[in-house]
Design a protein around this motif. Structure first.
Motif, PDB file in Angstrom:
ATOM      1  N   LEU A   1       0.837  -1.198   0.000  1.00  8.62           N
ATOM      2  CA  LEU A   1       0.000   0.000   0.000  1.00  8.62           C
ATOM      3  C   LEU A   1       0.873   1.249   0.000  1.00  8.62           C
ATOM      4  O   LEU A   1       1.766   1.401   0.847  1.00  8.62           O
ATOM      5  N   PRO A   2       0.617   2.176  -0.912  1.00  9.66           N
ATOM      6  CA  PRO A   2       1.426   3.388  -0.975  1.00  9.66           C
ATOM      7  C   PRO A   2       0.982   4.437   0.053  1.00  9.66           C
ATOM      8  O   PRO A   2      -0.192   4.514   0.416  1.00  9.66           O
ATOM      9  N   GLY A   3       1.908   5.212   0.522  1.00 12.38           N
ATOM     10  CA  GLY A   3       1.611   6.365   1.372  1.00 12.38           C
ATOM     11  C   GLY A   3       0.805   5.977   2.606  1.00 12.38           C
ATOM     12  O   GLY A   3       1.144   5.045   3.346  1.00 12.38           O
ATOM     13  N   ASP A   4      -0.254   6.751   2.828  1.00 15.56           N
ATOM     14  CA  ASP A   4      -1.096   6.537   4.007  1.00 15.56           C
ATOM     15  C   ASP A   4      -2.280   5.620   3.712  1.00 15.56           C
ATOM     16  O   ASP A   4      -3.244   5.578   4.489  1.00 15.56           O
ATOM     17  N   ALA A   5      -2.260   4.882   2.618  1.00 17.67           N
ATOM     18  CA  ALA A   5      -3.371   3.976   2.295  1.00 17.67           C
ATOM     19  C   ALA A   5      -3.532   2.893   3.350  1.00 17.67           C
ATOM     20  O   ALA A   5      -4.647   2.417   3.603  1.00 17.67           O
ATOM     21  N   ALA A   6      -2.420   2.467   3.969  1.00 18.00           N
ATOM     22  CA  ALA A   6      -2.509   1.437   5.005  1.00 18.00           C
ATOM     23  C   ALA A   6      -3.360   1.908   6.174  1.00 18.00           C
ATOM     24  O   ALA A   6      -4.165   1.146   6.732  1.00 18.00           O
ATOM     25  N   ASP A   7      -3.194   3.189   6.545  1.00 19.04           N
ATOM     26  CA  ASP A   7      -4.005   3.734   7.634  1.00 19.04           C
ATOM     27  C   ASP A   7      -5.485   3.747   7.252  1.00 19.04           C
ATOM     28  O   ASP A   7      -6.359   3.461   8.076  1.00 19.04           O
ATOM     29  N   GLN A   8      -5.765   4.091   6.012  1.00 26.34           N
ATOM     30  CA  GLN A   8      -7.151   4.140   5.567  1.00 26.34           C
ATOM     31  C   GLN A   8      -7.791   2.752   5.555  1.00 26.34           C
ATOM     32  O   GLN A   8      -8.919   2.579   5.999  1.00 26.34           O
ATOM     33  N   VAL A   9      -7.075   1.757   5.069  1.00 31.40           N
ATOM     34  CA  VAL A   9      -7.612   0.391   5.043  1.00 31.40           C
ATOM     35  C   VAL A   9      -7.792  -0.131   6.465  1.00 31.40           C
ATOM     36  O   VAL A   9      -8.801  -0.774   6.784  1.00 31.40           O
ATOM     37  N   LEU A  10      -6.815   0.153   7.327  1.00 34.37           N
ATOM     38  CA  LEU A  10      -6.932  -0.312   8.715  1.00 34.37           C
ATOM     39  C   LEU A  10      -8.121   0.347   9.406  1.00 34.37           C
ATOM     40  O   LEU A  10      -8.836  -0.291  10.188  1.00 34.37           O
ATOM     41  N   ASP A  11      -8.330   1.620   9.112  1.00 31.56           N
ATOM     42  CA  ASP A  11      -9.487   2.325   9.695  1.00 31.56           C
ATOM     43  C   ASP A  11     -10.797   1.715   9.198  1.00 31.56           C
ATOM     44  O   ASP A  11     -11.746   1.540   9.965  1.00 31.56           O
ATOM     45  N   ASP A  12     -10.859   1.384   7.917  1.00 33.66           N
ATOM     46  CA  ASP A  12     -12.079   0.769   7.382  1.00 33.66           C
ATOM     47  C   ASP A  12     -12.275  -0.636   7.938  1.00 33.66           C
ATOM     48  O   ASP A  12     -13.410  -1.067   8.168  1.00 33.66           O
ATOM     49  N   LEU A  13     -11.190  -1.342   8.190  1.00 38.91           N
ATOM     50  CA  LEU A  13     -11.286  -2.665   8.810  1.00 38.91           C
ATOM     51  C   LEU A  13     -11.887  -2.559  10.211  1.00 38.91           C
ATOM     52  O   LEU A  13     -12.738  -3.370  10.600  1.00 38.91           O
ATOM     53  N   ARG A  14     -11.461  -1.548  10.956  1.00 36.30           N
ATOM     54  CA  ARG A  14     -12.051  -1.347  12.280  1.00 36.30           C
ATOM     55  C   ARG A  14     -13.548  -1.055  12.173  1.00 36.30           C
ATOM     56  O   ARG A  14     -14.348  -1.505  13.003  1.00 36.30           O
ATOM     57  N   ARG A  15     -13.927  -0.282  11.168  1.00 34.04           N
ATOM     58  CA  ARG A  15     -15.342   0.017  10.977  1.00 34.04           C
ATOM     59  C   ARG A  15     -16.144  -1.262  10.723  1.00 34.04           C
ATOM     60  O   ARG A  15     -17.229  -1.459  11.298  1.00 34.04           O
ATOM     61  N   LEU A  16     -15.621  -2.124   9.884  1.00 32.16           N
ATOM     62  CA  LEU A  16     -16.319  -3.369   9.582  1.00 32.16           C
ATOM     63  C   LEU A  16     -16.411  -4.270  10.820  1.00 32.16           C
ATOM     64  O   LEU A  16     -17.440  -4.907  11.057  1.00 32.16           O
ATOM     65  N   LEU A  17     -15.353  -4.308  11.597  1.00 31.23           N
ATOM     66  CA  LEU A  17     -15.392  -5.102  12.830  1.00 31.23           C
ATOM     67  C   LEU A  17     -16.417  -4.536  13.809  1.00 31.23           C
ATOM     68  O   LEU A  17     -17.104  -5.292  14.514  1.00 31.23           O
ATOM     69  N   ASP A  18     -16.515  -3.244  13.870  1.00 26.81           N
ATOM     70  CA  ASP A  18     -17.520  -2.627  14.736  1.00 26.81           C
ATOM     71  C   ASP A  18     -18.928  -2.983  14.265  1.00 26.81           C
ATOM     72  O   ASP A  18     -19.818  -3.252  15.086  1.00 26.81           O
ATOM     73  N   GLU A  19     -19.150  -3.012  12.964  1.00 23.80           N
ATOM     74  CA  GLU A  19     -20.453  -3.417  12.437  1.00 23.80           C
ATOM     75  C   GLU A  19     -20.737  -4.887  12.718  1.00 23.80           C
ATOM     76  O   GLU A  19     -21.900  -5.280  12.864  1.00 23.80           O
ATOM     77  N   ASP A  20     -19.677  -5.681  12.798  1.00 24.21           N
ATOM     78  CA  ASP A  20     -19.853  -7.094  13.143  1.00 24.21           C
ATOM     79  C   ASP A  20     -20.215  -7.293  14.611  1.00 24.21           C
ATOM     80  O   ASP A  20     -20.571  -8.404  15.021  1.00 24.21           O
ATOM     81  N   GLY A  21     -20.111  -6.234  15.397  1.00 22.24           N
ATOM     82  CA  GLY A  21     -20.388  -6.354  16.825  1.00 22.24           C
ATOM     83  C   GLY A  21     -19.184  -6.738  17.641  1.00 22.24           C
ATOM     84  O   GLY A  21     -19.321  -7.054  18.832  1.00 22.24           O
ATOM     85  N   MET A  22     -18.017  -6.720  17.055  1.00 21.04           N
ATOM     86  CA  MET A  22     -16.803  -7.114  17.767  1.00 21.04           C
ATOM     87  C   MET A  22     -16.186  -5.887  18.436  1.00 21.04           C
ATOM     88  O   MET A  22     -15.851  -4.904  17.773  1.00 21.04           O
ATOM     89  N   ALA A  23     -16.052  -5.968  19.745  1.00 20.37           N
ATOM     90  CA  ALA A  23     -15.442  -4.860  20.488  1.00 20.37           C
ATOM     91  C   ALA A  23     -13.966  -4.754  20.138  1.00 20.37           C
ATOM     92  O   ALA A  23     -13.266  -5.760  19.980  1.00 20.37           O
ATOM     93  N   LEU A  24     -13.489  -3.535  20.018  1.00 19.52           N
ATOM     94  CA  LEU A  24     -12.092  -3.291  19.681  1.00 19.52           C
ATOM     95  C   LEU A  24     -11.338  -2.868  20.931  1.00 19.52           C
ATOM     96  O   LEU A  24     -11.805  -2.020  21.704  1.00 19.52           O
ATOM     97  N   GLY A  25     -10.185  -3.471  21.136  1.00 18.79           N
ATOM     98  CA  GLY A  25      -9.402  -3.182  22.334  1.00 18.79           C
ATOM     99  C   GLY A  25      -8.647  -1.879  22.214  1.00 18.79           C
ATOM    100  O   GLY A  25      -7.412  -1.863  22.088  1.00 18.79           O
ATOM    101  N   GLU A  26      -9.363  -0.781  22.243  1.00 22.03           N
ATOM    102  CA  GLU A  26      -8.759   0.536  22.133  1.00 22.03           C
ATOM    103  C   GLU A  26      -8.958   1.320  23.420  1.00 22.03           C
ATOM    104  O   GLU A  26      -9.935   1.123  24.146  1.00 22.03           O
ATOM    105  N   HIS A  27      -8.009   2.211  23.684  1.00 17.97           N
ATOM    106  CA  HIS A  27      -8.074   3.110  24.857  1.00 17.97           C
ATOM    107  C   HIS A  27      -8.168   2.305  26.159  1.00 17.97           C
ATOM    108  O   HIS A  27      -8.876   2.686  27.089  1.00 17.97           O
TER     109      HIS A  27
END
Length: 627
Positions: free
Chosen positions: A266-292
Motif C-alpha cells: 500500500l502506498p503512502g497513508d493507504a494502510a491507515d485508511q484500510v486499517l481504519d475501514d477494517l475497524r469500521r467493519l469489525l464494529d459493524e460485526d459487533g466485535m469490540a475493539l481493544g482501544e483506549h
C-alpha cells in the motif's frame, strides 16, 4: 482500490508443497447466504496497536487449575461452569437434546481443556487464500516451517509449532499428528522468552475450494484458546470472513487478533485508511475493539514479508501468552455464547406464577362444578324443614302428608333446570377451570416451560371430575344422573345433601327442640280437651258453660301456629349456619382435590422453572429480579 471475494495472490513468491490432510472436523459454521457490501475506506484514522498492561507471569512450575482464572468480562469461570452443568441436568426432562447440544459441547470442551496444560496457550493463525498467514507463521517461528507459494490452496492441514515442551496433549486434542508438529528455530526460541508456552497453529484457508479444508478450520477454531485472523488489503471485507466467522464470534473479541498483512503493497497513508475501514467493519460485526485500554480484539497492521510491525505483534502476543488466561477467557466466551442461545428458553417475559387470586378463582370454579352453593342452600332448607316437622301443628303436618300421597313431589318441586344447550356439565366446568389456571400459570413463561405447566395441569385434570364426584359422595352428596359428577347447577348435589339430613348424616337438633315439641303437643291437647268439653256441653253430658272450654280450645288453636312460627324464626339462624357449613365442607373437599391433582403439580413445575432460571442467572451472572 476494490475488495474481491475470491482468489488472491500471495506476495511471498516462495515455492509450495502440499501437506497431508487431517481428520474430519466438527462444529462447522454454515455458509454465508448473501454478498458482502464492503463500503471501503470510509475515513482515515491513525493506527494504534493496543498493548495491554504487562502482568507478572506465574512460575512455570506452578500449575493452577484452569477454572480458577478470573475472566474480566465474565467473572469467575468455575461457578459459571458448575451452574451451566446443573442447568443442563435440570433441563433434560423439559428441553430436547438439540437445544442443549451447544451447552453440552461447551461443558465437554471445558472439562477436556481443564485436564490439559494450563501453562500453554494455543493460538491459531487463520486467514483467506493468499492472505500471507503461512508467511506470518514462519516469521514468528523464525524458520521456514509452513510451506508458502503461489499454488492454491497452499496449506492443506493444520501445522503446529510449540515453543516449549508439554503441549502434546493439547495437540492430540486438536488431532494434529506428530509429523505436523514443529519447534521454532533454536535462536528464535531462545530470544522469545515472552513466547514460552505458546503453541502456534497454522490453519488451512477458510475460503478454500476444498470442503475438507474448511471443515478442519471450523473444527480447530472451536478448540483453540485464541485466534489471529490475517487479512490482506484485497480481501479484508470478504463475506466469508465476516459473516461466517467474525460476526458469529464477536463475543470472543478478547481472544481475537485481526492483523492487516501486506501493508508493504500500500502506498503512502493507504494502510491507515484500510486499517481504519477494517475497524469500521469489525464494529459493524459487533466485535469490540481493544482501544483506549478497553477489553476487545487487537487490530494491527504489518508486513510478514518485510518484517514491518511483526515485532509489535510478537510483543503483544508475548504478553497475552504470559497472562495465561486465554483458555479461561475462551471458555467464558463459549459459556456466554451458549447462554445467549439458551436465553429464549429460560427468560420469561414477565413474572410467571400462581397468585392467590388465581388459586381462589380455581377453587371457586371447582366449588361451582360440585354445586357447593346449591348444596348449602339445600342443607339450609332441610334444616328448616326438619324444624317444621318437629314443631309444626299436627293438623298441618297431616295435611302435607295427605297432599304428598295424592301428588308426590308437589310440595317440594326443584328449581326448573336450564335448557340443555345453556347448561354446562361439571366435566366441562372442571376442564374450563383447569385450562384457565394453566393459562394463567404459563403466562409469560418460555415455550418449553409453558408447555410443561400445561401438561402438568391437563394430566392432573384427567379423572378429576370423577374424583370430585367420589369425594362429594363421601361428604353426603349424591352423583348426578348419567354417572358423571354433579351437574353445574348443583341441584343433584344439593338434593343429596338435603336428603341425607346433613353433610355426613342427619342435622343435629338444638336443645330447645324437645321443649318446643312438648309445647306444641300441649297446644294440641288443649285443642282436643277444649273441643271435647264443648261437645259434652252441647250434647248435655256436662253442665252448660261455653266460655271456659271455648277459651281453652282457642288457646290451643292460636298457640299451635304461634309455636310453629316461633320455632321457624328460631331455626332460621342455625339453618343458615348449617347450610354455610355444608357449603364450606363441600368447597374445601373440592379445593383439596383440585390442589392435590392440579395446583401442586403446576406449582412444582413453576418451582422447577424458578430453579433453572436461577441457574441460568448464575451462568450469565445477572440478577433474577429482572426476568
Amino acid at each position: 482500490m476494490t475488495a474481491v471475494t475470491d482468489g488472491g495472490t500471495d506476495r511471498t513468491g516462495s515455492p509450495d508443497a502440499q501437506a497431508e490432510r487431517g481428520t474430519d472436523g466438527r462444529g462447522r459454521i454454515p455458509e454465508a447466504g448473501r454478498e458482502w457490501n464492503d463500503g471501503l475506506i470510509a475515513r482515515r484514522a491513525a493506527v494504534k496497536a493496543v498493548e495491554p498492561e504487562p502482568e507478572t507471569a506465574p512460575d512455570d512450575d506452578v500449575r493452577p487449575p484452569l477454572v480458577e482464572a478470573y475472566v474480566p468480562s465474565g467473572g469467575p469461570l468455575r461457578p459459571r461452569l458448575d451452574a451451566l452443568r446443573e442447568l443442563v441436568g435440570l433441563s433434560r426432562a423439559r428441553l430436547d437434546g438439540a437445544t442443549l447440544a451447544e451447552a453440552g459441547r461447551v461443558l465437554d470442551e471445558a472439562a477436556a481443556r481443564q485436564r490439559l496444560s494450563s501453562r500453554h496457550t494455543v493460538v491459531a493463525i487463520a486467514g483467506a487464500t493468499g492472505s500471507g498467514k503461512s508467511t506470518l507463521f514462519n516469521t514468528l517461528a523464525g524458520a521456514q516451517i509452513s510451506d508458502t507459494g503461489l499454488r492454491r490452496p497452499t496449506t492443506a492441514a493444520p501445522l503446529a509449532c510449540s515453543w516449549t515442551d508439554g503441549a502434546a496433549g493439547l495437540l492430540d486434542r486438536l488431532a494434529i499428528p506428530g509429523r505436523l508438529r514443529r519447534r521454532p528455530q533454536q535462536g528464535a526460541a531462545d530470544g522469545d522468552e515472552a513466547l514460552q508456552g505458546l503453541v502456534l497453529v497454522d490453519l488451512p484457508d477458510h475460503d478454500s475450494a476444498a470442503t475438507e479444508h474448511r471443515e478442519q478450520v471450523d473444527r480447530v477454531l472451536a478448540l483453540v484458546d485464541a485466534v489471529i485472523w490475517v487479512v490482506d488489503p484485497e480481501k479484508y471485507a470478504d463475506a466469508a470472513l465476516h459473516e461466517r466467522y467474525l460476526r458469529p464470534l464477536a463475543g470472543h473479541a478478547e481472544i481475537t487478533f485481526v492483523v492487516l498483512n501486506q501493508i508493504d503493497r500500500l502506498p503512502g497513508d493507504a494502510a491507515d485508511q484500510v486499517l481504519d475501514d477494517l475497524r469500521r467493519l469489525l464494529d459493524e460485526d459487533g466485535m469490540a475493539l481493544g482501544e483506549h485500554g478497553e477489553p476487545g480484539a487487537t487490530v494491527m497492521s504489518l508486513s510478514a514479508l518485510t518484517g514491518e510491525g511483526v515485532d509489535e505483534l510478537r510483543e503483544v502476543l508475548g504478553r497475552f501468552v504470559q497472562e495465561r488466561t486465554a483458555a479461561a477467557r475462551r471458555l467464558s466466551a463459549d459459556v456466554d455464547a451458549a447462554a445467549a442461545r439458551l436465553r429464549p428458553v429460560y427468560v420469561a417475559e414477565g413474572r410467571p406464577g400462581l397468585g392467590e387470586r388465581a388459586r381462589e378463582e380455581f377453587a371457586d370454579r371447582l366449588a361451582e362444578a360440585v354445586g357447593a352453593a346449591a348444596a348449602g342452600q339445600a342443607a339450609e332448607r332441610e334444616w328448616r324443614r326438619n324444624a317444621g316437622r318437629a314443631c309444626g301443628t299436627p293438623w298441618l303436618r297431616l295435611w302435607r302428608w295427605y297432599e304428598s300421597t295424592r301428588r308426590p313431589g308437589s310440595l317440594e318441586r326443584p328449581a326448573r333446570p336450564e335448557p340443555p344447550e345453556e347448561q354446562l356439565t361439571a366435566r366441562q366446568l372442571v376442564e374450563q377451570a383447569v385450562r384457565t389456571l394453566a393459562d394463567e400459570a404459563a403466562d409469560g413463561l418460555p415455550g418449553p416451560w409453558a408447555q410443561a405447566v400445561r401438561e402438568a395441569a391437563v394430566h392432573g385434570a384427567d379423572g378429576l371430575p370423577e374424583a370430585l364426584d367420589t369425594l362429594a359422595q363421601r361428604v353426603g352428596a349424591e352423583p348426578s344422573p348419567g354417572g358423571s359428577a354433579v351437574v353445574a347447577t348443583g341441584v343433584a348435589g344439593a338434593s343429596g345433601v338435603a336428603h341425607s339430613g346433613r353433610v355426613g348424616g342427619k342435622p343435629p337438633r338444638p336443645k330447645w327442640w324437645p321443649a318446643a315439641v312438648l309445647t306444641q303437643a300441649s297446644m294440641t291437647l288443649l285443642q282436643i280437651f277444649g273441643g271435647l268439653w264443648l261437645v259434652g256441653q252441647i250434647v248435655g253430658v256436662l253442665e252448660p258453660g261455653y266460655l271456659t272450654p271455648a277459651l281453652v280450645m282457642l288457646t290451643g288453636v292460636v298457640g299451635g301456629p304461634l309455636v310453629e312460627w316461633s320455632c321457624a324464626a328460631a331455626a332460621r339462624g342455625p339453618a343458615r349456619r348449617y347450610g354455610q357449613e355444608a357449603e364450606r365442607q363441600l368447597r374445601e373437599t373440592a379445593s383439596a382435590c383440585g390442589r392435590a391433582r392440579v395446583l401442586d403439580p403446576v406449582a412444582a413445575e413453576l418451582v422447577r422453572y424458578r430453579e433453572v432460571r436461577e441457574r441460568f442467572a448464575a451462568v450469565t451472572e445477572i440478577s433474577t429480579t429482572g426476568g
